[in-house]
Write an enzyme that holds these catalytic residues in place. Structure first.
Site, PDB file in Angstrom:
ATOM      1  N   LYS A 214       0.931  -1.388   0.297  1.00 19.45           N
ATOM      2  CA  LYS A 214      -0.183  -0.248  -0.036  1.00 19.45           C
ATOM      3  C   LYS A 214       0.900   1.298   0.161  1.00 19.45           C
ATOM      4  CE  LYS A 214      -0.555   1.034   4.840  1.00 19.45           C
ATOM      5  NZ  LYS A 214      -0.690   1.310   5.993  1.00 19.45           N
TER       6      LYS A 214
ATOM      7  N   TYR B 258      18.767  30.304   5.991  1.00 19.28           N
ATOM      8  CA  TYR B 258      17.718  31.429   6.928  1.00 19.28           C
ATOM      9  C   TYR B 258      17.688  31.229   8.346  1.00 19.28           C
ATOM     10  CZ  TYR B 258      15.510  30.835   1.921  1.00 19.28           C
ATOM     11  OH  TYR B 258      14.755  30.953   1.096  1.00 19.28           O
TER      12      TYR B 258
END
Lengths: 361, 361
Positions: B42, B255
């Site tokens: 899955k 950042y």
């Protein structure tokens, strides 16, 4: 009597019209009409679909796009044959440079090796974006390198730099970087400049220079974190209800049994989990929205399933409800990013590529 | 003199042969040859490629597959025309049921509404997996519901339940769930049973019943967290070096400037970031591997770039290195998951679907 309709599958709805409106809003904030408003559509337009996003922005007048690499550039080139396309990763080989010239792509040049590739190429001059590191400490030449750069074969479309703290308006580092860019301006008096990302646009018009490069704000990221979002929401991420469960006895929920429900508790089982980009860190923390109600996520988010406490829902609604909003107008990207202790952009790029997407335009 | 070869792009290498070996190893642990070893494929085989994974497992003798929904089932059906395919989400509408019967898919039935769809269908009996919740508190009938269930139109292939704490071997809840399954066995004496996921297989043969359903262990997830991984590694996630940077002065990285380098520090800039599934939470925490060296990630992981401290690298190597391992034999999924404070499976399913994949078989 239950209806036997098929399960409304989960979906990610992407409002391209709002991307376009966000673009026009950012454009309206610029110093004057001479400043170009480009669009950063790299990373598959922050996960939302580079083809669809660049197409709508082109329709709304955007002619300048920033992408990661050649593969992305070619997607934009197909929808926008005459647009300017700038490639952040630049050119890292001769074959790549040939391809770039063929498709009229403009590489960002960020370090000496890339410059050497340009300088060793027979045909000159070559259009480039010349990238300087004024503070991000990542890509770009250092200012001290300027004198050693052999730029005579480059046709500099823009001198570029990138802000590192632009989302904190009052951070003194923004002004420091601005001054560094201004000193570059003295060194390249005849060149055009590009400096501002989304955050930079909001720092003020002295940050705009000749071209701005918004990314996140186009996609509804709240640049003014904690304040009202000036941008329109773009993404709606919905899950289907797989099961409406009323517990017959006290029971633990999910892997590790981190949450306990009592007898009679109502729980909705959703068909969405961390595989789909609904992050596991949201376990026992976040909430979903449905028909006026906010329902808390309970237990650990599984790969494909998430449980929510639905005790507040009236019985009729509990039994018939088919869909809930995981992210959207009511549950903002900002709320989810804060709970997940990450940047809003990671919430966007983490959405499952495979998930059914509906584009509004 | 630098070489001008194109950038070695990042890639995810998936060792299908090791998936097959893991399958055979799990199979060898079973009680006896009568116990079926199925495979949970899955969620696009936990993000690794449902088509490729089911194909190789089928070649190695696996004839029983578990998928999320019909879309996934049809991918497996194409490569394995005669395999048994079980659909976790079950059947949620009449049209869906028709399609399932047409393609010989077996739905998991987890709640009354799904049972009603079966019971109202004209052709009987219909093969199903009957799913009981013995502790996961998610999908599945509650034990107290048994007497009310109208099962006369169901041909029960397996009675199913799912473990919720199987990775903690000594957890008493495993034994509690086992007892609950045994009591179900009394209620369905002639039915076959499936109970164990990967963790359950390691709990002992009394947990195996008639069919086991390994997922994570097939893909190299370490079920015995903290101990030596009994499974072979499957995924290798590599980044390219975009830039070899020696800083001319003290400088902050990324950042927010969360890391500082000093003058003379060597830093490699990698072309991979959180967009690609290298999670932002790893900022200033994780390490990468290259040619015998472990290099710490410094600064905040960006969307498409990550910086690593390369001071340990000898100069020659620093200037020529092209690739580093982010996840693989040297940096395990388990190490990354621990640093990211999440489950190993989320690291797998979070890998960018778009990223270049190389399958070894």
């Amino acid at each position: 009597m239950h209806s036997f309709q098929a399960l409304d599958s989960q979906y990610i709805k992407i409002n391209l019209l709002n991307v376009a409106k966000n673009y026009l809003k950012l454009k309206s904030m610029l110093k004057d009409a001479s400043v170009v408003c480009s669009a950063v559509v790299k990373a598959n337009a922050y996960g939302l679909g580079i083809k669809e996003v660049s197409e709508i922005l082109h329709q709304y007048g955007c002619c300048d796009f920033w992408v990661m690499n050649i593969e992305e550039a070619l997607i934009v080139r197909e929808t926008s044959p005459h647009a300017n396309i700038y490639v952040f990763q630049g050119v890292n080989g001769v074959e790549e440079l040939k391809a770039m010239l063929h498709y009229k792509l403009v590489p960002v040049v960020s370090h000496t090796r890339q410059l050497e590739i340009i300088n060793n190429f027979p045909n000159h001059p070559i259009e480039v974006i010349l990238n300087f590191d004024t503070g991000i400490g990542r890509d770009g030449f250092q200012l001290e390198e300027i004198e050693q750069l052999n730029l005579k074969y480059c046709d500099i479309r823009y001198v570029m730099s990138h802000l590192s703290r632009s989302e904190i308006k009052e951070h003194p580092f923004n002004e420091e970087q601005l001054q560094a860019v201004k000193s570059l301006k003295e060194r390249f008096p005849n060149s055009k400049f590009t400096f501002s990302n989304s955050g930079g646009i909001f720092l003020g018009q002295n940050y705009h220079f000749d071209l701005v490069r918004p990314g996140g704000a186009l996609y509804g990221v709240n640049i003014l974190e904690g304040k009202k979002n000036p941008m329109l929401n773009v993404v709606e991420f919905n899950a289907s209800v797989l099961n409406h469960k009323i517990f017959n006895k006290a029971h633990s929920i999910g892997y590790g049994g981190t949450y306990k429900v009592n007898k009679g508790d109502k729980v909705l089982i959703l068909n969405t989990g961390y595989y789909d980009g609904y992050r596991r860190v949201l376990s026992n923390k976040s909430r979903v929205y449905a028909e006026g109600f906010y329902l808390p996520v309970i237990g650990v988010v599984s790969m494909n399933l998430t449980a929510v406490d639905a005790n507040q829902l009236p019985d009729e609604l509990f039994h018939t409800i088919k869909n809930v909003e995981l992210i959207g107008e009511k549950i903002t990207i900002e709320e989810i990013a804060k709970l997940a202790n990450t940047d809003q952009r990671e919430i966007l790029t983490n959405l499952q590529y495979n998930c059914k997407r509906i584009y509004i335009k």
